[in-house]
Design an enzyme around this catalytic site. Structure first.
Site, PDB file in Angstrom:
ATOM      1  N   GLU A  67      36.821   0.719   9.839  1.00  0.00           N
ATOM      2  CA  GLU A  67      36.561   1.980  10.548  1.00  0.00           C
ATOM      3  C   GLU A  67      36.601   1.773  12.041  1.00  0.00           C
ATOM      4  OE1 GLU A  67      32.819   3.610   9.334  1.00  0.00           O
ATOM      5  OE2 GLU A  67      33.340   3.446   7.209  1.00  0.00           O
ATOM      6  N   LYS A  75      35.248   1.706  15.609  1.00  0.00           N
ATOM      7  CA  LYS A  75      33.898   1.463  16.127  1.00  0.00           C
ATOM      8  C   LYS A  75      33.715   2.318  17.380  1.00  0.00           C
ATOM      9  CE  LYS A  75      30.717  -2.284  17.348  1.00  0.00           C
ATOM     10  NZ  LYS A  75      29.983  -1.562  18.352  1.00  0.00           N
ATOM     11  N   ARG A 101      23.639   5.333  18.133  1.00  0.00           N
ATOM     12  CA  ARG A 101      23.572   5.439  16.684  1.00  0.00           C
ATOM     13  C   ARG A 101      22.458   6.398  16.301  1.00  0.00           C
ATOM     14  NH1 ARG A 101      23.820   0.235  12.886  1.00  0.00           N
ATOM     15  NH2 ARG A 101      23.777   1.223  10.844  1.00  0.00           N
ATOM     16  N   ARG A 149      18.111   4.503  16.860  1.00  0.00           N
ATOM     17  CA  ARG A 149      17.843   3.246  16.154  1.00  0.00           C
ATOM     18  C   ARG A 149      16.464   2.703  16.486  1.00  0.00           C
ATOM     19  NH1 ARG A 149      22.144  -1.036  17.721  1.00  0.00           N
ATOM     20  NH2 ARG A 149      20.445  -2.469  17.325  1.00  0.00           N
ATOM     21  N   GLU A 175      27.424   7.887  14.695  1.00  0.00           N
ATOM     22  CA  GLU A 175      27.390   7.521  16.108  1.00  0.00           C
ATOM     23  C   GLU A 175      27.746   8.763  16.915  1.00  0.00           C
ATOM     24  OE1 GLU A 175      26.772   4.171  16.786  1.00  0.00           O
ATOM     25  OE2 GLU A 175      27.448   3.915  18.859  1.00  0.00           O
ATOM     26  N   PHE A 208      29.148   8.017   9.368  1.00  0.00           N
ATOM     27  CA  PHE A 208      29.778   6.911   8.625  1.00  0.00           C
ATOM     28  C   PHE A 208      28.996   6.417   7.413  1.00  0.00           C
ATOM     29  CE2 PHE A 208      28.009   4.928  12.582  1.00  0.00           C
ATOM     30  CZ  PHE A 208      26.960   4.215  12.007  1.00  0.00           C
ATOM     31  N   ARG A 222      20.864  -7.935   9.433  1.00  0.00           N
ATOM     32  CA  ARG A 222      22.172  -8.228  10.027  1.00  0.00           C
ATOM     33  C   ARG A 222      22.864  -9.205   9.085  1.00  0.00           C
ATOM     34  NH1 ARG A 222      23.778  -7.398  15.155  1.00  0.00           N
ATOM     35  NH2 ARG A 222      21.748  -7.303  16.147  1.00  0.00           N
ATOM     36  N   LYS A 274      31.965  -6.690  12.800  1.00  0.00           N
ATOM     37  CA  LYS A 274      32.626  -5.935  13.862  1.00  0.00           C
ATOM     38  C   LYS A 274      33.666  -6.799  14.559  1.00  0.00           C
ATOM     39  CE  LYS A 274      28.688  -7.123  16.639  1.00  0.00           C
ATOM     40  NZ  LYS A 274      27.491  -6.735  17.316  1.00  0.00           N
TER      41      LYS A 274
HETATM   42  P1  AMP Z   1      26.862  -3.721  17.999  1.00  0.00           P
HETATM   43  O1  AMP Z   1      25.947  -2.695  18.628  1.00  0.00           O
HETATM   44  O2  AMP Z   1      27.896  -4.254  18.898  1.00  0.00           O
HETATM   45  O3  AMP Z   1      26.089  -4.765  17.202  1.00  0.00           O
HETATM   46  O4  AMP Z   1      27.721  -2.952  16.882  1.00  0.00           O
HETATM   47  C1  AMP Z   1      27.150  -2.270  15.807  1.00  0.00           C
HETATM   48  C2  AMP Z   1      26.995  -0.817  16.178  1.00  0.00           C
HETATM   49  O5  AMP Z   1      28.244  -0.153  16.190  1.00  0.00           O
HETATM   50  C3  AMP Z   1      26.200  -0.010  15.186  1.00  0.00           C
HETATM   51  O6  AMP Z   1      24.834  -0.187  15.389  1.00  0.00           O
HETATM   52  C4  AMP Z   1      26.639   1.416  15.468  1.00  0.00           C
HETATM   53  O7  AMP Z   1      25.808   1.965  16.476  1.00  0.00           O
HETATM   54  C5  AMP Z   1      28.001   1.253  16.079  1.00  0.00           C
HETATM   55  N1  AMP Z   1      29.106   1.853  15.328  1.00  0.00           N
HETATM   56  C6  AMP Z   1      30.117   2.535  15.884  1.00  0.00           C
HETATM   57  N2  AMP Z   1      30.984   2.954  14.972  1.00  0.00           N
HETATM   58  C7  AMP Z   1      30.534   2.548  13.764  1.00  0.00           C
HETATM   59  C8  AMP Z   1      31.017   2.669  12.428  1.00  0.00           C
HETATM   60  N3  AMP Z   1      32.141   3.292  12.138  1.00  0.00           N
HETATM   61  N4  AMP Z   1      30.278   2.101  11.433  1.00  0.00           N
HETATM   62  C9  AMP Z   1      29.127   1.447  11.717  1.00  0.00           C
HETATM   63  N5  AMP Z   1      28.634   1.298  12.958  1.00  0.00           N
HETATM   64  C10 AMP Z   1      29.327   1.836  13.988  1.00  0.00           C
END
Ligand code: AMP
Length: 566
Positions: A256, A258, A263, A278, A308, A347, A424, A430
């Site tokens: 998907e 990102k 969030r 969050r 998001e 999502f 986690r 990601k």
């Molecule tokens: P990070 O904040 O870099 O750890 O990345 C994870 C975050 O990406 C999640 O906590 C979401 O806020 C965000 N996110 C954005 N798009 C998506 C998606 N399609 N699925 C899940 N998380 C997403």
């Protein structure tokens, strides 16, 4: 007057705090806490939930939005009135002792005479008063809050004052975190750890978990589940070392876009919609259009969906900073709604008339597609493609397209994975275009020299270990423009607890997202690691201290980065 003869005294809890503070060994802390919880359960079970929360220095369950609303200024004023000294003296003592609790303890030793007539405080009394403080709002609320606090502190011994004041500021400092408490509940009531872990994950209520553990054991805990209206911690993502490997390992991956925004977890209970961040903060008031979109997109029912929110202009996402202006806003919401329009990408679905979080992700996604009526440009589903080991280019194409459209990268999700709140794991990975960043908390800093002598120019950053203890990782001095440095000065100065020459120590509160070129092993910092070329990307007011990165994550990133560079 209620009969308080048999009620448990607050000093018994204080003895536990002191005992836990006097050992650094986690197993010892766990046993002390387990024995105490068991004793409370036997002697005074109606306060078990309260004691469980207080043992971490908390008053309300994590899902609750209640807060005391007492800052250190008001608390210092209350101390000064009870002890009968000036606020300046309290401030001096605080600077000498390094924390409010130790300062209160020292100052309270001076009011010896009144302690002779002191009635002992019970745990219930302390808790009830703190709850009363949180309940006060409206006119003269600060004054009314302080009066209750003053009444409570005037019955406290020096040692009790130490812990009441620390609890008020939510800084217990006895080295016990949720992890230790979970182990203690499991040990006290003979429940498998995974069962405690899961029931906590679903309810976010340590007090409830302890109570049910004692009364109904493992079977009772297994019946606890999530409920619309009570937010749960979001499932977190790890870094994918390589998309091809990830797809292989998952069998196939649902990939998907990102989106880089905020969030949100959206809870529907019939007609009522609540939107949580969050940090489990309710932001429904600040973003009314999202509630409107949700009401149009999903039929009234009981549900929890996740997504998001980003800010778009002519279909393109724009800087993350704009969205922060929206989510905490109390005033001028209509104007901002026009100026900073939001798009929600959903999502996941965790609940739809019943919990769905244990369903495989592919089925949750299908359900999401069934229940959501997309509103183009306003409420959409995340863009998703399937990538198999034979068609890994699907992931690469989506990655390139997502970057071209101005997004951060992609997520690679295991189609068979359940939703695991707060964890986690390797089920959601990601892959970002920009290098990985870390969310770290500022614990100190150094004032600049010359033209920058009035601002803190270098910040000491820390992450947390598995007991929620902070461990330093690096100093950062790059990435901050003059305006941000001034803003940081305003934010930092009330937090300073110690000043030595140009160096300061601070109450950990400000969270910075930091980019870097490399993680290296380093004996200089408490975490055992450090960062090469750290740069501040942004100040993360949307995160709380529990969200900062962990030593465990640094270790795993260190390993992953080694693999990538090999
Ligand atoms: P990070 O904040 O870099 O750890 O990345 C994870 C975050 O990406 C999640 O906590 C979401 O806020 C965000 N996110 C954005 N798009 C998506 C998606 N399609 N699925 C899940 N998380 C997403």
């Amino acid at each position: 007057m209620p009969d308080t003869k048999n009620e448990m005294k607050y000093e018994e809890l204080v003895e536990l705090y002191e005992a836990m503070d006097s050992t650094t060994k986690r197993l010892e802390k766990t046993s002390l806490l387990a024995d105490f919880l068991k004793m409370v359960g036997d002697q005074d079970p109606k306060i078990l939930a309260v004691v469980t929360l207080l043992s971490l220095g908390r008053i309300f369950p994590t899902w609750s939005e209640e807060e005391l609303g007492i800052g250190s200024k008001l608390l210092m004023k209350a101390i000064s009135l009870v002890v009968g000294v000036g606020v300046d003296e309290v401030e001096d003592q605080m600077r000498d002792s390094g924390d409010i609790g130790a300062a209160a303890q020292e100052l309270f030793k001076r009011k010896v005479q009144s302690t002779l007539f002191r009635r002992s405080l019970t745990i219930s009394k302390v808790h009830q008063n703190l709850v009363k403080i949180a309940d006060i709002s409206g006119g003269r609320s600060q004054y009314k809050k302080m009066e209750i606090l003053r009444e409570l502190l005037s019955s406290a011994s020096p040692q009790e004052a130490k812990y009441i004041t620390r609890t008020v500021l939510e800084e217990l400092r006895v080295g016990v975190g949720e992890g230790t408490l979970k182990d203690a509940i499991s040990q006290a009531f003979i429940i498998p750890k995974e069962v405690v872990e899961r029931s906590l994950m679903l309810t976010n209520d340590l007090g409830l978990v302890a109570e049910v553990a004692r009364e109904e054991g493992t079977a009772g805990l297994q019946k606890l589940t999530l409920k619309p209206g009570k937010p749960v911690k979001p499932m977190l993502a790890q870094l994918s070392p390589n998309y091809r490997t990830t797809i292989q390992e998952m069998g196939y991956a649902l990939c998907e876009t990102k989106y880089d925004g905020v969030r949100v977890q959206i809870h529907g209970e019939g007609d009522e919609i609540n939107i949580f961040t969050r940090r489990l903060e309710n932001i429904s008031q600040a973003i009314p259009e999202i509630t409107e979109y949700i009401k149009k997109a999903i039929k009234p029912s009981d549900f929890i969906v996740e997504g998001e929110i980003i800010v778009t202009q002519e279909g393109k996402p724009i800087s993350f900073q704009y969205i922060l202006q929206r989510v905490r806003r109390k005033y001028e919401i209509d104007r901002l709604r026009e100026e900073i329009p939001l798009t929600l990408y959903l999502f996941d679905v965790l609940y739809y008339n019943q919990p769905t979080l244990d369903e495989p992700f592919k089925d949750r996604r299908r359900l999401l597609e069934e229940i959501v009526q997309v509103i183009p440009g306003k409420l959409e589903l995340s863009k998703q493609v399937k990538a198999t080991p034979e068609t890994p280019e699907e992931a690469l194409d989506l990655f390139n397209k997502s970057i071209e459209e101005g997004h951060e990268g992609i997520m690679l999700k295991d189609p068979y994975a359940p939703y695991t709140p707060g964890l986690r794991g390797k089920k959601m990975l990601k892959w970002k275009a920009t290098p990985e960043t870390l969310d770290l908390v500022v614990v100190g800093g150094t004032y600049g020299t010359g033209k920058r002598a009035h601002v803190i120019g270098s910040f000491l950053l820390a992450l947390q270990d598995e007991n929620n203890q902070l461990k330093t990782l690096a100093h950062v001095a790059t990435g901050l423009d003059d305006k941000t440095l001034l803003e940081l000065k305003e934010m930092s100065e009330p937090l300073i607890t110690l000043k030595e020459g140009r160096r300061v120590e601070m109450v950990p509160s400000i969270i910075m997202e930091v980019a870097f070129s490399e993680i290296v092993k380093s004996p200089e910092y408490e975490s055992g690691y450090s960062l090469r070329f750290p740069v501040v990307k942004r100040i993360r007011t949307d995160l709380s201290i529990e969200d900062i990165d962990t030593v465990e994550r640094i270790e795993s990133m260190f390993q992953t980065m080694k693999i990538i560079s090999e």
